[in-house]
Motif scaffolding. Sequence first.
Motif, PDB file in Angstrom:
ATOM      1  N   HIS A 187      35.205  33.315  31.537  1.00 46.62           N
ATOM      2  CA  HIS A 187      35.950  33.561  31.272  1.00 46.62           C
ATOM      3  C   HIS A 187      36.673  34.210  32.078  1.00 46.62           C
ATOM      4  O   HIS A 187      38.160  34.593  31.345  1.00 46.62           O
ATOM      5  CB  HIS A 187      35.372  34.680  30.708  1.00 46.62           C
ATOM      6  N   LYS A 188      37.479  32.517  32.362  1.00 51.54           N
ATOM      7  CA  LYS A 188      38.699  32.477  33.185  1.00 51.54           C
ATOM      8  C   LYS A 188      40.179  32.325  32.742  1.00 51.54           C
ATOM      9  O   LYS A 188      40.970  33.028  32.943  1.00 51.54           O
ATOM     10  CB  LYS A 188      38.440  30.777  34.375  1.00 51.54           C
ATOM     11  N   THR A 189      39.751  31.959  31.411  1.00 56.27           N
ATOM     12  CA  THR A 189      41.376  32.228  30.422  1.00 56.27           C
ATOM     13  C   THR A 189      41.478  33.838  29.864  1.00 56.27           C
ATOM     14  O   THR A 189      42.835  33.458  29.479  1.00 56.27           O
ATOM     15  CB  THR A 189      40.952  31.045  29.023  1.00 56.27           C
ATOM     16  N   HIS A 190      39.952  34.277  29.932  1.00 58.82           N
ATOM     17  CA  HIS A 190      40.345  35.967  28.921  1.00 58.82           C
ATOM     18  C   HIS A 190      41.335  37.343  30.700  1.00 58.82           C
ATOM     19  O   HIS A 190      40.165  37.789  31.809  1.00 58.82           O
ATOM     20  CB  HIS A 190      38.840  36.220  28.899  1.00 58.82           C
ATOM     21  N   PRO A 191      41.728  37.065  30.158  1.00 57.52           N
ATOM     22  CA  PRO A 191      42.701  38.108  31.544  1.00 57.52           C
ATOM     23  C   PRO A 191      42.247  39.802  31.976  1.00 57.52           C
ATOM     24  O   PRO A 191      41.314  39.974  32.813  1.00 57.52           O
ATOM     25  CB  PRO A 191      44.213  38.295  30.981  1.00 57.52           C
ATOM     26  N   ASP A 208      40.830  29.863  41.880  1.00 58.94           N
ATOM     27  CA  ASP A 208      40.783  29.139  40.400  1.00 58.94           C
ATOM     28  C   ASP A 208      41.868  30.168  39.729  1.00 58.94           C
ATOM     29  O   ASP A 208      42.037  29.710  38.605  1.00 58.94           O
ATOM     30  CB  ASP A 208      39.277  28.515  40.445  1.00 58.94           C
ATOM     31  N   ALA A 209      40.974  31.414  38.890  1.00 55.62           N
ATOM     32  CA  ALA A 209      41.063  32.214  38.803  1.00 55.62           C
ATOM     33  C   ALA A 209      43.164  32.705  38.543  1.00 55.62           C
ATOM     34  O   ALA A 209      43.063  32.844  37.907  1.00 55.62           O
ATOM     35  CB  ALA A 209      40.574  33.848  38.378  1.00 55.62           C
ATOM     36  N   ALA A 210      42.993  33.162  39.424  1.00 56.16           N
ATOM     37  CA  ALA A 210      45.043  32.786  39.649  1.00 56.16           C
ATOM     38  C   ALA A 210      45.269  32.171  39.478  1.00 56.16           C
ATOM     39  O   ALA A 210      46.782  32.152  38.991  1.00 56.16           O
ATOM     40  CB  ALA A 210      45.146  33.515  41.160  1.00 56.16           C
ATOM     41  N   LYS A 211      45.287  30.365  39.172  1.00 49.11           N
ATOM     42  CA  LYS A 211      46.178  29.709  39.418  1.00 49.11           C
ATOM     43  C   LYS A 211      45.865  29.567  37.672  1.00 49.11           C
ATOM     44  O   LYS A 211      47.003  28.793  36.981  1.00 49.11           O
ATOM     45  CB  LYS A 211      45.195  27.881  39.883  1.00 49.11           C
ATOM     46  N   ALA A 212      44.986  30.042  37.004  1.00 47.56           N
ATOM     47  CA  ALA A 212      45.049  30.174  35.597  1.00 47.56           C
ATOM     48  C   ALA A 212      46.004  30.669  34.950  1.00 47.56           C
ATOM     49  O   ALA A 212      46.111  30.881  34.050  1.00 47.56           O
ATOM     50  CB  ALA A 212      43.801  30.214  35.602  1.00 47.56           C
ATOM     51  N   HIS A 213      46.717  31.672  35.925  1.00 45.73           N
ATOM     52  CA  HIS A 213      46.994  33.333  35.054  1.00 45.73           C
ATOM     53  C   HIS A 213      48.442  33.254  36.308  1.00 45.73           C
ATOM     54  O   HIS A 213      48.870  33.983  36.669  1.00 45.73           O
ATOM     55  CB  HIS A 213      46.346  34.054  34.940  1.00 45.73           C
ATOM     56  N   PRO A 214      49.452  31.850  36.056  1.00 48.62           N
ATOM     57  CA  PRO A 214      50.210  32.061  37.017  1.00 48.62           C
ATOM     58  C   PRO A 214      51.428  32.931  36.633  1.00 48.62           C
ATOM     59  O   PRO A 214      52.174  33.711  37.377  1.00 48.62           O
ATOM     60  CB  PRO A 214      51.048  30.638  36.713  1.00 48.62           C
ATOM     61  N   GLN A 215      51.598  33.452  34.973  1.00 49.31           N
ATOM     62  CA  GLN A 215      52.850  34.417  34.591  1.00 49.31           C
ATOM     63  C   GLN A 215      52.189  35.907  34.784  1.00 49.31           C
ATOM     64  O   GLN A 215      52.813  36.586  33.934  1.00 49.31           O
ATOM     65  CB  GLN A 215      53.477  34.015  33.304  1.00 49.31           C
ATOM     66  N   THR A 231      50.973  38.723  35.750  1.00 48.82           N
ATOM     67  CA  THR A 231      51.324  39.589  36.984  1.00 48.82           C
ATOM     68  C   THR A 231      50.314  40.920  37.434  1.00 48.82           C
ATOM     69  O   THR A 231      49.904  40.724  38.457  1.00 48.82           O
ATOM     70  CB  THR A 231      52.235  40.488  36.937  1.00 48.82           C
ATOM     71  N   SER A 232      49.667  41.803  36.275  1.00 53.66           N
ATOM     72  CA  SER A 232      48.274  42.299  36.027  1.00 53.66           C
ATOM     73  C   SER A 232      47.215  42.046  36.997  1.00 53.66           C
ATOM     74  O   SER A 232      46.307  41.510  37.458  1.00 53.66           O
ATOM     75  CB  SER A 232      48.523  43.274  35.100  1.00 53.66           C
ATOM     76  N   VAL A 233      46.978  40.703  36.213  1.00 53.81           N
ATOM     77  CA  VAL A 233      45.690  39.640  36.339  1.00 53.81           C
ATOM     78  C   VAL A 233      46.035  39.324  38.036  1.00 53.81           C
ATOM     79  O   VAL A 233      44.903  39.527  38.974  1.00 53.81           O
ATOM     80  CB  VAL A 233      45.430  38.204  36.595  1.00 53.81           C
ATOM     81  N   LEU A 234      47.440  38.615  38.692  1.00 56.38           N
ATOM     82  CA  LEU A 234      47.167  38.123  40.200  1.00 56.38           C
ATOM     83  C   LEU A 234      47.476  39.292  40.561  1.00 56.38           C
ATOM     84  O   LEU A 234      46.474  39.275  41.974  1.00 56.38           O
ATOM     85  CB  LEU A 234      48.745  37.451  39.683  1.00 56.38           C
ATOM     86  N   SER A 235      47.642  40.467  40.363  1.00 56.84           N
ATOM     87  CA  SER A 235      47.502  41.960  41.648  1.00 56.84           C
ATOM     88  C   SER A 235      46.158  42.310  41.832  1.00 56.84           C
ATOM     89  O   SER A 235      45.808  42.166  43.368  1.00 56.84           O
ATOM     90  CB  SER A 235      48.465  42.917  40.774  1.00 56.84           C
ATOM     91  N   GLU A 236      45.569  42.144  40.805  1.00 55.68           N
ATOM     92  CA  GLU A 236      43.755  42.383  41.040  1.00 55.68           C
ATOM     93  C   GLU A 236      43.262  41.759  41.510  1.00 55.68           C
ATOM     94  O   GLU A 236      42.650  41.576  42.346  1.00 55.68           O
ATOM     95  CB  GLU A 236      43.064  42.144  39.516  1.00 55.68           C
ATOM     96  N   LEU A 237      43.773  40.398  42.039  1.00 52.06           N
ATOM     97  CA  LEU A 237      43.251  38.943  41.999  1.00 52.06           C
ATOM     98  C   LEU A 237      43.708  38.641  43.501  1.00 52.06           C
ATOM     99  O   LEU A 237      42.639  38.014  44.934  1.00 52.06           O
ATOM    100  CB  LEU A 237      43.178  37.815  41.846  1.00 52.06           C
ATOM    101  N   CYS A 238      44.944  38.933  44.212  1.00 53.36           N
ATOM    102  CA  CYS A 238      45.036  38.798  45.214  1.00 53.36           C
ATOM    103  C   CYS A 238      44.132  40.032  46.047  1.00 53.36           C
ATOM    104  O   CYS A 238      43.823  40.035  47.361  1.00 53.36           O
ATOM    105  CB  CYS A 238      46.497  39.182  45.184  1.00 53.36           C
ATOM    106  N   SER A 239      44.813  41.751  45.525  1.00 50.74           N
ATOM    107  CA  SER A 239      43.614  42.726  46.342  1.00 50.74           C
ATOM    108  C   SER A 239      42.110  42.662  46.559  1.00 50.74           C
ATOM    109  O   SER A 239      41.943  43.002  47.274  1.00 50.74           O
ATOM    110  CB  SER A 239      44.235  43.802  45.546  1.00 50.74           C
ATOM    111  N   THR A 240      41.711  41.463  45.794  1.00 48.57           N
ATOM    112  CA  THR A 240      39.771  41.461  45.765  1.00 48.57           C
ATOM    113  C   THR A 240      39.711  40.085  47.188  1.00 48.57           C
ATOM    114  O   THR A 240      39.262  40.327  47.863  1.00 48.57           O
ATOM    115  CB  THR A 240      40.011  41.332  44.967  1.00 48.57           C
ATOM    116  N   LEU A 241      41.059  39.056  46.804  1.00 49.99           N
ATOM    117  CA  LEU A 241      40.946  38.350  48.299  1.00 49.99           C
ATOM    118  C   LEU A 241      41.158  38.730  49.413  1.00 49.99           C
ATOM    119  O   LEU A 241      40.000  38.380  50.345  1.00 49.99           O
ATOM    120  CB  LEU A 241      41.930  37.169  47.573  1.00 49.99           C
ATOM    121  N   SER A 242      42.036  40.013  50.139  1.00 47.53           N
ATOM    122  CA  SER A 242      42.306  40.446  50.821  1.00 47.53           C
ATOM    123  C   SER A 242      40.648  41.147  51.008  1.00 47.53           C
ATOM    124  O   SER A 242      40.162  41.500  52.283  1.00 47.53           O
ATOM    125  CB  SER A 242      43.093  41.338  50.916  1.00 47.53           C
TER     126      SER A 242
END
Length: 467
Positions: A206-210, A255-262, A264-275
Motif C-alpha cells: 500500500h505504498k501509495t496510501h499515506p 522506497d516508500a519515502a520516494k513515493a511521497h516526495p511532497q 511531509t507527515s509521511v516523510l517525517s514518520e519514515l525518517c523517524s523509523t529509519l533512524s
Amino acid sequence: MATRRITQETFDAVVRENIEDFEMDAGDALKEAIEQFESQGVDISNIVKEIPTAASSGEKSDDQAHKILQVLELLRTSVATKTPVEDNLRSFSEQCSLGFAQRHLAAQKDAYPTILSCCQVALEDKNALSSALPALSALTDGQPDLLDAQGQDFLLNALHTHQDDPMVSGLVVRVVRHCCLKHEQNRQDLVKAGMLSVLTRAITQHKTHPDVVKEASAALRVMTFDDDVRVPFGHAHDHAKMIVLEHSGLKVIIDAAKAHPQNTSVLSELCSTLSRLAVRNEFCQDIVDLGGLNFMMSLLADSLECQELVKQVLSALRAIAGNDDVKDAIVNAGGVDLIVLAMNRHMANAHVCEQGCAALSVLALRKPNNCKVIMENGGAQAVLQAMKTHPGEAGVQKQSCMLLRNLVSRTRDFSQPILEMGAEALIGQALVAHRDCVDEGKAALRDLGCQVELRQLWTGKKGGLIH
C-alpha cells in the motif's frame, strides 16, 4: 514513594457528598473534590472529572453513570440481543477519544471483552470492521495490557484476511501500535507470530496510501523501542536487526519515502523509523547505498520550513553518522551547511536545535577535517546561539557541550575562536542549571583549555568497600 490513587467510585462519592450533604451546586462540588484529592497528593489523572448523569430523565439518581459507561451498557445490550452495534461502537469511540480517564474507566468495567467480541464477529466484513476497529484502537490507546492471546490472534487474522484493503489494514495496524507501545511482551509475542513481515508487506503493498504507510512505519518503529520499565532487558536491538536483515526494512522505508516526495507527515514518520533501524555500522552504509542519504539531503534542502520534518531528518542523519565513512559522505554532500542552515532557520525550536547539535557532534567526532568544515560553515556560532536561546533545555545544552568538546579535542586551534564567542560562560551556566550536563560540560571546558574542577568520587583510600 508510590503515587496514591483512588477509584472512580470514591471520587464520585465525594462529589455526591458535596452536593447532598454540603448543598453545593454541581460545578462547585466537582471543583472541591478535585482540589481536595490534589491537596492530599492523590493522582487523579485516571479519574473522569464529570458529574454522572442518568441515561434518561425518568431514572433515579442511584442509576446515574458516566456517559462512557452508559454507552458501554447499550453496546452490551445490542450484542446480547444481536441488534446492530455500529452506532454504539461509534459512540464508544467518541467517548474514549475524550481522554485517558474515559478509556481507563471503560477498561475497569470490562469493556475489552465486549469490544473484542464485536471485532471478532465482524472479521469477514470490512464495513463492520470500520466501526469495530476504531473502538478497539481507542480503548487500547495507553492501555496495552488489555491485549490478550485472543486479541493477538484477531489482529493477525484481520491483517491476513484484509491484506488487500488499505483502510482495514491501516486500522488494524493502529491497534498493533497502541498495544506494543510500552509493552515488551506484546512486542515479542507479535514478532514471534510474524508481525514484522506483515507490517513491511503492508508498506510495500500500500505504498501509495499515506495513512497505511504512516501507521505501519510507526508500528515498526515501536517494535524497536525499549520503553517498558517492567522488564530489565528488551529485544529492541534484535527487532531492529530482524526488520533490516530478514524483511529488507531499509529498502522498504526508503522506497516508500520516494513515493511521497511532497507529503511531509509521511516523510517525517519514515525518517523517524529509519533512524531507529540504523543500529549497526553496516546498516548506516546500506542506507547510503540505497540512496537514502541523497534523498535526505534533497529533502532537507527542499523542506527547510517544515519544523517536524527537519527535526526527523536531522535525527536520521545523526543516526547514520555513527559510521565513519558515512560521516564523510554527509559532509561531502553538503550536509554541514544544511544542518547549520536548518538550526538557524528554526533557532526558536528546541527539538531542532538539539538534533542539529547532536548531528554535528557525531560528524565532528574523531574527524578533524569535518571539524574544519563545521567551523567554516558557522557551526560554532549556531551551537552557541542555541545555548543562549534555550538555557532551560537540558538536551540542547548537553548536545552543545558535546559538539564543542568534539570540535577542539583534536584541533586545539579552534579553542581560542570558540572561547572568544563566549563559550566558557555558556558552558558554566549549563553546568549550574543541568546536572545531566556535568560530564559533557567539564569535558568541553577541559579541552577548551579552561580551568575546571574534575572531582574524584572515590580515591580508594581510608578503607576498602568490604570491612
